[in-house]
Design a protein around this motif. Structure first.
Motif, mmCIF file in Angstrom:
data_model
loop_
_atom_site.group_PDB
_atom_site.id
_atom_site.type_symbol
_atom_site.label_atom_id
_atom_site.label_comp_id
_atom_site.label_asym_id
_atom_site.label_seq_id
_atom_site.Cartn_x
_atom_site.Cartn_y
_atom_site.Cartn_z
ATOM 1 N N MET A 49 -7.825 -2.216 -16.229
ATOM 2 C CA MET A 49 -6.307 -2.900 -16.246
ATOM 3 C C MET A 49 -5.320 -1.866 -15.867
ATOM 4 O O MET A 49 -4.072 -2.400 -15.279
ATOM 5 N N LYS A 50 -5.327 -0.657 -16.600
ATOM 6 C CA LYS A 50 -4.037 0.384 -16.125
ATOM 7 C C LYS A 50 -4.340 0.666 -14.579
ATOM 8 O O LYS A 50 -3.318 0.848 -14.016
ATOM 9 N N ALA A 51 -5.596 0.531 -13.803
ATOM 10 C CA ALA A 51 -5.593 0.872 -12.446
ATOM 11 C C ALA A 51 -4.812 0.010 -11.788
ATOM 12 O O ALA A 51 -4.416 0.146 -10.604
ATOM 13 N N LYS A 52 -4.704 -1.342 -12.201
ATOM 14 C CA LYS A 52 -4.018 -2.386 -11.282
ATOM 15 C C LYS A 52 -2.470 -2.249 -11.033
ATOM 16 O O LYS A 52 -1.752 -2.427 -10.642
ATOM 17 N N LYS A 53 -1.857 -1.071 -12.208
ATOM 18 C CA LYS A 53 -0.495 -0.804 -12.126
ATOM 19 C C LYS A 53 -0.271 0.509 -11.531
ATOM 20 O O LYS A 53 0.928 0.746 -11.308
ATOM 21 N N LYS A 54 -1.233 1.212 -11.000
ATOM 22 C CA LYS A 54 -1.194 2.426 -10.379
ATOM 23 C C LYS A 54 -0.899 2.088 -8.743
ATOM 24 O O LYS A 54 -1.216 0.941 -8.410
ATOM 25 N N THR A 55 -0.123 3.365 -8.180
ATOM 26 C CA THR A 55 0.214 3.002 -6.832
ATOM 27 C C THR A 55 -1.073 2.781 -5.843
ATOM 28 O O THR A 55 -1.797 4.104 -5.887
ATOM 29 N N LEU A 56 -0.997 1.998 -4.766
ATOM 30 C CA LEU A 56 -1.863 1.907 -4.006
ATOM 31 C C LEU A 56 -1.213 1.658 -2.602
ATOM 32 O O LEU A 56 -0.669 0.599 -2.320
ATOM 33 N N GLU A 57 -1.151 2.737 -1.845
ATOM 34 C CA GLU A 57 -0.317 2.622 -0.742
ATOM 35 C C GLU A 57 -1.146 2.342 0.602
ATOM 36 O O GLU A 57 -2.190 2.970 0.536
ATOM 37 N N ILE A 58 -0.801 1.263 1.418
ATOM 38 C CA ILE A 58 -1.594 0.928 2.464
ATOM 39 C C ILE A 58 -0.573 1.396 3.848
ATOM 40 O O ILE A 58 0.432 1.137 4.122
ATOM 41 N N VAL A 59 -1.395 2.196 4.920
ATOM 42 C CA VAL A 59 -1.047 2.383 5.942
ATOM 43 C C VAL A 59 -1.993 2.032 7.029
ATOM 44 O O VAL A 59 -3.332 2.018 6.883
ATOM 45 N N LYS A 60 -1.499 1.913 8.215
ATOM 46 C CA LYS A 60 -2.353 1.528 9.354
ATOM 47 C C LYS A 60 -2.859 2.945 10.021
ATOM 48 O O LYS A 60 -2.197 3.711 10.192
ATOM 49 N N SER A 61 -4.222 2.517 10.722
ATOM 50 C CA SER A 61 -4.819 3.694 11.299
ATOM 51 C C SER A 61 -4.059 4.321 12.611
ATOM 52 O O SER A 61 -3.946 5.361 12.658
ATOM 53 N N GLU A 62 -3.481 3.042 13.068
ATOM 54 C CA GLU A 62 -2.637 3.451 14.384
ATOM 55 C C GLU A 62 -1.397 4.273 14.132
ATOM 56 O O GLU A 62 -0.845 5.042 15.169
ATOM 57 N N ASP A 63 -1.019 4.187 12.861
ATOM 58 C CA ASP A 63 0.160 5.273 12.658
ATOM 59 C C ASP A 63 -0.071 6.716 12.541
ATOM 60 O O ASP A 63 0.801 7.308 12.726
ATOM 61 N N PHE A 64 -1.182 7.130 12.535
ATOM 62 C CA PHE A 64 -1.586 8.502 12.762
ATOM 63 C C PHE A 64 -1.581 8.992 14.067
ATOM 64 O O PHE A 64 -1.590 10.124 14.361
#
Length: 249
Positions: free
Chosen positions: A192-207
């Protein structure tokens, strides 16, 4: 000290894998997926280093489709502080993963990078070594014990002749073996705590990295079915079969 941990979403180790009818790969439709077991050990080791007061932040990273968010949430539930998903729906081979991790390591200034020694789907055992080469930093593979002290990390690793202990200056790359630790059971409160932690999503093309596969899978086949054992009357009959049928003597 920041620790970056790479995790991969693979077919659960309890599942019997099936080859596609056209032999182009493994069928993962409606199959249970989970975190690669060696990567789970890597996350556990990072959490233990933080609990010991050595690390200040743990960043879990995964490269793959949207469903990898579930794998990263598991890493967050184990104890990672935040997560980054490099989203891509195309095939990502070890060199491309290593280049993406290189970029993230440089951006996050991670002092230790921990990966599983290999993934149980392709068994490549390449990403950690390639990453260390790209970053031009020390590496220790097949770690069975990790001790961090005085700006160095001492790693006991498994080799053919037994155990070898090496000392690395930081930053460094470590890949984990089975005997390094036993991952903890993930409790419901931590999920439940993990649901509140930050999960950033980036695209592979951005690299700006070429992730085009350099290897092509020609055919995937199941191993041949083993024939049933045969009972023999005596040693003479055994020797005769080994010589004339099995042709091993």
């Amino acid at each position: 000290m920041k620790i970056l941990v790479a995790v991969k979403r693979v077919v659960d180790y309890n599942v019997k894998v099936r080859v596609k009818s056209d032999h182009s790969g493994v069928d993962i439709a409606n199959v249970k997926m989970s975190m690669n077991p060696f990567d789970e050990i890597a996350v556990e080791e990072a959490v233990r280093l933080k609990e010991a007061g050595i690390a200040t932040e743990i960043i879990a990273v995964s490269v793959g489709p949207t469903q990898c968010q579930e794998t990263l949430r598991t890493a967050l539930a184990i104890g990672a502080d935040r997560a980054i998903l490099v989203e891509s729906n195309s095939e990502i081979q070890p060199l491309a993963v290593a280049k993406i991790l290189q970029s993230l390591c440089e951006k996050e200034a991670a002092q230790i990078v921990i990966l599983g020694k290999q993934a149980i789907d392709d068994d490549s055992n390449q990403t950690g070594q390639m990453l260390a080469a790209l970053l031009d930093i020390p590496q220790a593979t097949f770690a069975s014990k990790v001790v961090v002290a005085d700006g160095k990390v001492n790693v006991t690793r498994e080799v053919d002749g037994g155990l070898e202990t090496i000392s690395l200056t930081l930053p460094a790359v470590i890949t984990t073996d089975l005997r390094l630790n036993e991952p903890r059971y993930v409790t419901l409160p931590n999920i439940m705590k993990a649901k509140k932690k930050t999960l950033e999503i980036v695209k592979s093309e951005d690299f700006g990295i070429d992730i085009t596969p350099r290897l092509k899978t020609l055919k995937v086949e199941e191993p041949p079915t083993r024939s049933a054992g045969v009972m023999v009357a005596d040693v003479a009959a055994l020797v005769e079969k080994l010589k004339n049928e099995a042709k091993v003597i």
